[in-house]
Scaffold this active site. Structure first.
Site, short mmCIF file in Angstrom:
data_model
loop_
_atom_site.label_atom_id
_atom_site.label_comp_id
_atom_site.label_asym_id
_atom_site.label_seq_id
_atom_site.Cartn_x
_atom_site.Cartn_y
_atom_site.Cartn_z
N ASN A 153 0.83 -1.21 0.00
CA ASN A 153 0.00 0.00 0.00
C ASN A 153 0.86 1.26 0.00
OD1 ASN A 153 -2.37 -1.52 0.16
ND2 ASN A 153 -2.27 -1.59 2.39
N HIS A 159 -15.08 -0.80 4.92
CA HIS A 159 -14.02 -1.55 5.60
C HIS A 159 -14.49 -2.19 6.92
CE1 HIS A 159 -10.07 -1.89 7.79
NE2 HIS A 159 -9.67 -2.22 6.58
N GLU A 170 -16.15 4.85 1.76
CA GLU A 170 -14.70 4.97 1.57
C GLU A 170 -14.44 5.82 0.34
OE1 GLU A 170 -12.34 1.32 1.65
OE2 GLU A 170 -13.87 0.39 2.89
N SER A 207 -11.07 -0.22 -0.74
CA SER A 207 -9.80 -0.91 -0.56
C SER A 207 -9.63 -2.15 -1.44
CB SER A 207 -9.62 -1.30 0.90
OG SER A 207 -10.69 -2.10 1.34
N ASP A 252 -13.78 7.45 4.74
CA ASP A 252 -12.53 6.80 5.10
C ASP A 252 -11.64 6.90 3.86
OD1 ASP A 252 -10.49 4.89 5.28
OD2 ASP A 252 -11.67 3.57 6.57
N HIS A 281 -7.27 4.91 1.21
CA HIS A 281 -6.64 4.64 -0.09
C HIS A 281 -6.70 5.84 -1.04
CE1 HIS A 281 -6.27 0.48 1.11
NE2 HIS A 281 -7.47 0.64 1.64
N LYS A 299 -0.37 4.02 4.73
CA LYS A 299 -0.47 3.60 3.33
C LYS A 299 0.38 4.55 2.50
CE LYS A 299 -4.19 0.64 4.29
NZ LYS A 299 -5.42 0.61 5.03
C1 LIG Z 1 -6.06 0.01 6.20
C2 LIG Z 1 -7.43 0.52 6.42
C3 LIG Z 1 -7.87 0.92 7.68
C4 LIG Z 1 -7.07 0.67 8.92
O1 LIG Z 1 -6.01 1.55 9.02
P1 LIG Z 1 -4.74 1.14 9.90
O2 LIG Z 1 -4.03 2.42 10.14
O3 LIG Z 1 -3.97 0.17 9.08
O4 LIG Z 1 -5.29 0.52 11.15
C5 LIG Z 1 -9.10 1.52 7.78
N1 LIG Z 1 -9.89 1.68 6.70
C6 LIG Z 1 -9.50 1.28 5.48
C7 LIG Z 1 -10.41 1.49 4.31
C8 LIG Z 1 -8.27 0.68 5.29
O5 LIG Z 1 -7.91 0.24 4.09
#
Ligand SMILES: *Cc1c(COP(=O)(O)O)cnc(C)c1O
Length: 382
Positions: A47, A134, A177, A181, A206, A209, A236
């Site tokens: 990522n 997610h 999101e 993801s 969120d 990505h 990421k």
């Molecule tokens: C990776 C991810 C998370 C979690 O984030 P971390 O910092 O790795 O705990 C939350 N939401 C999405 C969409 C993700 O891809």
């Protein structure tokens, strides 16, 4: 026997081809290659979209941060853990996303639990989540006291219908999101923001990505519309670790006072915060990283055989849908033999019969890598 389910559940996982195990990554100089059990592979499962992990300037900032502030915050933010490095990073993020307030969390997972827990204080709150949200959003939403509804993926019409029949509900939150993801497609951010406005709801995105990758300066979904609350992880594209949340002053104040995930957790490492500041500075000015992802993604799409079922997207994430779990594992193994590392993504991470190869194209790859990847996939799937 005590806790019998532990053994039976794992056994069942193996039978279903869903068994998971840890694989130690032995790479010393992290970049586009990874070393597993002494063998080197081209990594298309990372990522680190912008290729910023292990960047010399960020590493230098990490060292400087450690020298100035220490590696550990040594307490929660509300005790003495909130350092200058955290405050300065929050200020930078507020400017970058053009938001009044920012709050740092130790992970995206805990930030998601925190926000849904906080806003889902009572049954008065209704959450509307995209079906592909997610795991951490789903867990946060269902562990809260709010009433949770899920709408079909990117189905604005259904979302509008759901909200229209809830006009008497005072506290409504739409959650999705920015970039999804597991298939890389984007939320209809403008439409979501409009529905939120029309229906007097808040919009939560969120941007795990999207951050760094989407927007002229990598500012993510806020480049399309003014989003009430945004969360993004630092682990990421940003290439460090932790997460942030942007919001208005009232919600910030509320979280600082009532969010258990924030209050009872050690603040992120101040050295990491300092390194993250440097990373965000690079992200804003180095446009070539985003441009490279687009160019390489386009090349990849062109080179794939028409038999390959690819989800076309504008992000770094390119999903190749295989369907069956066993088949996905088999293809992933074939690719490993060719020196290409691509993890097979299986249920429950994705829906049953939609097991896939999740290809991530990063700014650290070059055209030769992409040619090799496409060739190897064409051969493995044929
Ligand atoms: C990776 C991810 C998370 C979690 O984030 P971390 O910092 O790795 O705990 C939350 N939401 C999405 C969409 C993700 O891809």
């Amino acid at each position: 026997m005590t806790f019998d389910f532990i053994r039976t559940d794992v056994k069942e996982q193996k039978i279903k081809s869903r068994y998971r195990q840890l694989v130690c990554n032995n790479t010393t100089n992290q970049g586009k290659e990874i070393v597993i059990k002494g063998k080197s592979y081209l990594n298309f499962s990372s990522n680190d979209y912008l290729g910023l992990n292990n960047h010399s300037e960020i590493n230098k900032a990490l060292q400087e941060g450690a020298d100035k502030f220490g590696t550990c915050a040594s307490s929660s933010s509300l005790v003495t853990g909130y350092h200058y490095a955290h405050q300065a990073l929050e200020d930078d993020i507020c400017q970058w996303l053009n938001k009044p307030k920012c709050l740092l969390f130790s992970s995206g997972f805990s930030a998601n639990l925190a926000i849904f827990h906080a806003l889902g204080k009572s049954k008065q709150s209704h959450f509307y989540l995209d079906k592909l949200s997610h795991a951490s959003m789903i867990d946060g939403a269902y562990q809260s006291n709010a009433k949770v509804r899920r709408f079909n993926h990117n189905d604005i019409e259904q979302l509008t219908t759901l909200l229209s029949s809830a006009t008497t509900i005072p506290d409504k939150l739409i959650a999705s999101e920015g970039v999804f993801s597991m298939d890389g497609c984007q939320a209809k951010v403008k439409a979501l923001a409009q529905v939120a406005k029309d229906q007097e709801a808040w919009l939560y995105l969120d941007d795990a990505h999207s951050i760094g990758v989407i927007g002229d300066k990598g500012e993510g979904s806020n480049s399309f519309a003014d989003i009430d609350i945004t969360m993004a992880t630092l682990g990421k594209a940003i290439g460090t670790s932790g997460a942030f949340l942007t919001c208005n002053e009232d919600l910030h104040e509320y979280l600082v006072n009532f969010s258990r995930h924030y209050i009872y957790s050690t603040a992120i490492s101040p050295a990491i915060a300092w390194a993250t500041k440097k990373s965000i500075e690079l992200i804003q000015k180095e446009h070539w990283r985003r441009e490279k992802i687009s160019e390489l993604s386009e090349l990849f799409t062109v080179l794939l055989s028409p038999d390959v079922e690819l989800v076309t997207t504008q992000s770094s994430i390119h999903a190749i849908i295989i369907g069956d779990e066993k088949k996905a594992l088999l293809i992933s193994d074939k690719l490993k033999k060719q020196g290409v590392w691509l993890t097979a993504i299986r249920p429950p991470t994705v829906a049953v019969n939609s097991s896939r190869l999740r290809v991530t194209i990063c700014a650290s790859h070059n055209t030769q890598d992409i040619r090799y990847l496409a060739e190897s996939i064409n051969k493995a799937i044929a």
